[in-house]
Structure formats: structure tokens, C-alpha cells
Scaffold this motif. Sequence first.
Motif, mmCIF file in Angstrom:
data_model
loop_
_atom_site.group_PDB
_atom_site.id
_atom_site.type_symbol
_atom_site.label_atom_id
_atom_site.label_comp_id
_atom_site.label_asym_id
_atom_site.label_seq_id
_atom_site.Cartn_x
_atom_site.Cartn_y
_atom_site.Cartn_z
ATOM 1 N N GLY A 1 86.093 8.459 25.825
ATOM 2 C CA GLY A 1 85.221 7.923 26.867
ATOM 3 C C GLY A 1 85.860 6.899 27.776
ATOM 4 N N LEU B 1 80.966 12.039 22.373
ATOM 5 C CA LEU B 1 81.083 10.583 22.369
ATOM 6 C C LEU B 1 80.169 9.950 21.316
ATOM 7 N N THR C 1 79.738 6.082 28.264
ATOM 8 C CA THR C 1 78.915 6.228 27.068
ATOM 9 C C THR C 1 77.778 7.184 27.359
#
Length: 318
Positions: A185, A256, A314
Motif C-alpha cells: 500500500g 491490504l 488503505t
Amino acid sequence: MTMAAQARAMAVTLSADVLRRYRRFTHYNSPYAAHDRGCAVDLYPGDTTGPNPVDGAPVDAPAPVTGEVIDIRTVTAPSRPYAAEDDHLILVDTGAGASPSVATADGTAPIARILHVDPAVEAGDRVAVGDSLGTLVRAGFFAPWVANHLHLGFREPDANPYRAAGSLALALDPALDIEAVPWDGTGTVVAAGDTYAVLDSPTHPAPGECFAGIAATDERGAPLGVLDGGLPHYDGGGLLPVEHGSDPADSPVCFLGERVGTADGRTVTWADVTVRANGEPVRGLALAAGRDALGAKLVGEGVDLAVGTDVRVTVGPE
């Protein structure tokens, strides 16, 4: 024959050699019904970083099929300040010629539907894979962050070729190498515009040698395939399998560290999630398989990330 078996028999396989002629491809990164369940593919022959200006240098549109052009129809695209007024639909009979360039599992040669090209061909012309069809059109069907590309779908020979809905399923050629690349990420912006920012990571493991995309996993962290589509700004997305024949069924799809959807075969229904860049919500991530480069692409109106900015992406609940 069951409905599932019939669908497999009618699925069209586009050869790995054809796909390798393009820098990027995506089955699901579109809001239009023609792409439902991956029944169309967008092929990017030029720069895939950001949108191409309508008055920019023309980009050649190499033919993805061999056959005879049977019709060309000008269509009115949605009005956008950054796009041309008209688009064009090129229909190609892939069964015309000594050997069809594509075929369904039962041997049928379908009709190819190609969009987003200002045609240099006309009805009656024969084309081969790689021949120029004309130049790419910046169409009003594109979101402002989308680069110019060809849209390709297929219809049965006896079906109405002017309709987008009901296109045949597309199968990936087992000879096509696709690598799923893990990503944490993070990255640095290397290209940016008003509606997009491209990061320098993840990096492509072998530029020019294979296709690669950002990896999805199951809840245990085991790889599922390459994420494809607009997460979550389009209704659904997809998984490109890295091991052919390994399509998951009713599998949670994670990215993620968060569950972002559920897979039904290759098709993914997105969960209610939001993508954030440095804590700020953005429209989403544009996900596709790339041949030469891979970096994550954040998209949406008002993306405010300048080149050189360090970013942490995120994903979480809305």
C-alpha cells in the motif's frame, strides 16, 4: 448440455500472442454492461499512465483479430468536455479467411465488436492481427482518468452484432503469463493529473516479459490472482487467475489486509469499502494487468497528490 457447459463451449479465447501486443488489458475496469462478468476486454496500445488529450498526437489502433470488416457504424457518445463527439463501432467477421483468428470451444467463429477507433478501414476490407484499424478515439464513454484504448467483445454469428449486452464470455489463454504481485500500500507519486495519481509501486517483476497485476488473497493470505477493475467505484471487479483453471467459488477476496469482496468464479462483488490515500478518501483504484509497468493508480475527481508525494493507501469500511 447444461447451461454452464454451454457457456464454456461458447467462451472466446483471445490468444496470448494477441494480448502481448498491448501494454495493458482489463476485463472489468468499466462501468458498462458490456463488461459484465468479464465479457469484454479493453486493450491499451499506447501510454497507460493517464488520459490522452483529445487534440494530442494520434495513437495507432492495431487490430486484435483477423477477418473481414462487415460494417462500421458511427455512434453518439456521452458529451464530455475532454472527449470527441462521436465514437465508432467496427464489426469484423473473424470466420472470414482461411483460418479464424479466434474461435469458441465448439469451433464457432464469432463477430468481433471493436469500439473507440477513428476508422481507416471500411466494410469489405480484410484485416490481420496487428494491422492498423485507424487511430484511437478519446471517447465520451471514458472517465476523465482513463487512457485511450480499444474495446473488444464478441457476439455469436447469428446474434445482433450491434447490441453490447449478451456478448460471449472471454477466456484467458493458458499460454498467457500473469504474475500476481503483493503490495503493502505504499509508494511515491510518479505521474499525476487532476483526476489521477500513479505510484512507483508495486514494481513490475519482469517488464516486457509477462503481464503483472496487484495480488489479491484469501482470508488466510493465500494468493487468489490479480485484481481487475475499479475498486470500489465500479459495481464489481474481477480476478485474473495466475493458475489457469483455478477460478475461486464464493471465496472472500482480501487486499491490504481487508476483505474487499466475494468472488464468484472470476467475477468479484465489491464490499462496501473506501480507498484512502494518506487518510483522505479517493474514488478508488484502477486495477489492470500491465506488460511493461505496474504502479498503483489512484483515481477520482479532485485527487490532490503531486509528483514526489509519499503515499500510504488503505482500504476499509465506509
